[in-house]
Design a protein around this motif. Structure first.
Motif, PDB file in Angstrom:
ATOM      1  N   TRP A 116       9.130   5.858   3.747  1.00 22.33           N
ATOM      2  CA  TRP A 116       8.913   4.586   3.049  1.00 22.33           C
ATOM      3  C   TRP A 116      10.009   3.570   3.341  1.00 22.33           C
ATOM      4  O   TRP A 116       9.956   2.446   2.862  1.00 22.33           O
ATOM      5  N   THR A 310      -0.542  -2.877  -3.300  1.00 19.29           N
ATOM      6  CA  THR A 310       0.048  -1.616  -2.831  1.00 19.29           C
ATOM      7  C   THR A 310      -0.162  -0.475  -3.822  1.00 19.29           C
ATOM      8  O   THR A 310       0.308   0.636  -3.591  1.00 19.29           O
ATOM      9  N   HIS A 357       9.058   3.890  -4.751  1.00 23.35           N
ATOM     10  CA  HIS A 357       8.175   3.142  -3.852  1.00 23.35           C
ATOM     11  C   HIS A 357       7.882   1.753  -4.421  1.00 23.35           C
ATOM     12  O   HIS A 357       7.903   0.748  -3.697  1.00 23.35           O
ATOM     13  N   ARG A 361       8.949  -1.746  -2.554  1.00 24.73           N
ATOM     14  CA  ARG A 361       7.943  -2.686  -2.087  1.00 24.73           C
ATOM     15  C   ARG A 361       7.960  -4.001  -2.862  1.00 24.73           C
ATOM     16  O   ARG A 361       7.608  -5.049  -2.329  1.00 24.73           O
ATOM     17  N   HIS A 362       8.363  -3.923  -4.114  1.00 24.63           N
ATOM     18  CA  HIS A 362       8.375  -5.123  -4.957  1.00 24.63           C
ATOM     19  C   HIS A 362       9.701  -5.165  -5.733  1.00 24.63           C
ATOM     20  O   HIS A 362       9.763  -4.799  -6.907  1.00 24.63           O
TER      21      HIS A 362
END
Length: 401
Positions: A116, A310, A357, A361-362
């Protein structure tokens, strides 16, 4: 080149395992010969390793013959293999098997975080959040926690998150997972979640996921077939659980207020582990609810801005975590949620990976980041301190939760 080798997931995983082992050795007094790391359920696993499965028919409560069919064969099979390969005694083989499985768990976990492209500091925080769980000491005791966790994370790495041509290896890990604990059976179905939710059906992906799920179910299927051949009762495991361990599932457990009743952990100057079960239920349900709300808000925002969502990548982790919490909670509801805090360790494992994760991602705002850092710095040391107390009590023959 030397530096890169030291940063290999297998090497780092060994370091994490040894560090945890050292911590537990210190807090339990094992470094000076104190404590017993193979007690309670470890004795049942040892009986399977040394004598095989045995049971009275029909099974009876407090069976003097030592009916051990209430325990799945995955962990004792690995212990037996370690014993045969090394010549160790059963207790030493149990601890060796657990340590090796913990090493594998951390190895797959770090490999997943690297896939990731998680930043190193977030990787470290992820490991810290998992290893500080109050029940994490079971990963290095003569219990099946580390083997189940290794198979669980390996299954997700190979078959759920970006499944590739080696996804069938994940199916074998799924079979190991279902051979280790019954709760693994619905979890192997998580491989089907993403392909079923895909906007356009990818028949190759769906077929691979279905094959992985069916292979994963072979672990429990093999044990049930064995029970039929050996004892003429395929359902002897469930029979033994009901009669010997008084397991009567209550599937409405999460809708009962008594489930969330907690009591002071420290009373009259004494540390009490029983409240950890109710507290685990409160914290896990709260975590799932908060994560669900955050994911919903985030999905709405991304849709409004035209950015790709996502949440589908994390959904299998959330579903797996919910199953790993709900099924043990239902099974132990009639027994006061006994040992639920231990069972939530695997649920916690998946939730922490999903959170890593999500944060990667954010990235949160600066204010939210500060709040999360403060919560982390408060919760992790406290949780690790509670783990140390629980580990000491367990290794000194005191019942923990």
């Amino acid at each position: 080149m030397t530096t890169s080798r030291f940063h290999h997931p297998a090497v780092l995983a060994a370091g994490i395992t040894l560090t945890h082992l050292l911590y537990l050795a210190v807090v339990t007094g094992a470094w000076r010969g104190g404590g017993d790391w193979t007690y309670w359920d470890s004795g049942w696993y040892a009986s399977i390793v040394e004598h095989g499965y045995r049971s009275a028919l029909p099974p009876v409560a407090n069976d003097p013959t030592g009916s051990n069919v209430a325990f799945f064969p995955g962990y004792p099979a690995v212990v037996w293999l370690v014993k045969r390969l090394t010549g160790l005694g059963t207790s030493a083989a149990e601890l060796t098997a657990s340590a090796l499985a913990a090493w594998g768990l951390w190895g797959y976990g770090l490999a997943l975080l690297r896939r990731w492209q998680i930043l190193p500091r977030l990787q470290a925080a992820t490991v810290g959040a998992i290893i500080a769980h109050p029940a994490a000491f079971y990963l290095l005791m003569g219990y099946s926690e580390s083997l189940f966790g290794f198979a669980l994370i390996g299954f997700f790495y190979r078959s759920v998150d970006r499944p590739d041509r080696r996804a069938l290896v994940g199916g074998l890990l799924g079979a190991l997972m279902t051979a280790t604990r019954l709760v693994g059976v619905p979890v192997v179905g998580c491989a089907l979640i993403e392909p079923l939710l895909a906007g356009r059906v990818d028949h190759k992906w769906l077929g691979r996921a279905l094959a992985v799920t069916l292979i994963g179910a072979l672990g429990v299927a093999g044990f049930l077939v064995y029970c039929q051949i050996r004892f003429d009762h395929w359902d002897l495991y469930f029979w033994t659980q009901r009669v010997g361990w008084h397991v009567e599932p209550d599937y409405a457990v999460l809708f009962r207020g008594t489930t969330y009743r907690t009591f002071p952990i420290i009373k009259a100057g004494l540390f009490r582990t029983e409240p950890l079960n109710g507290l685990s239920a409160v914290l896990t349900v709260t975590w799932l609810a908060v994560v669900g709300w955050v994911e919903w808000r985030l999905a709405r925002y991304l849709t409004a801005t035209g950015e790709p969502a996502t949440w589908r990548q994390r959904l299998p982790f959330y579903v797996g975590a919910a199953l790993l919490f709900y099924i043990p909670a239902a099974a132990t509801a009639q027994m006061g949620l006994i040992s639920l805090f231990r069972y939530t360790l695997m649920s916690h494992l998946l939730l922490v990976f999903a959170l890593a994760h999500l944060l990667h991602r954010h990235p949160p705002t600066r204010r939210t980041h500060r709040v999360l850092v403060v919560l982390y710095l408060l919760a992790v040391p406290l949780s690790g301190w509670i783990q140390g107390i629980c580990a000491y009590l367990f290794t000194h023959l005191k019942w923990v939760a």
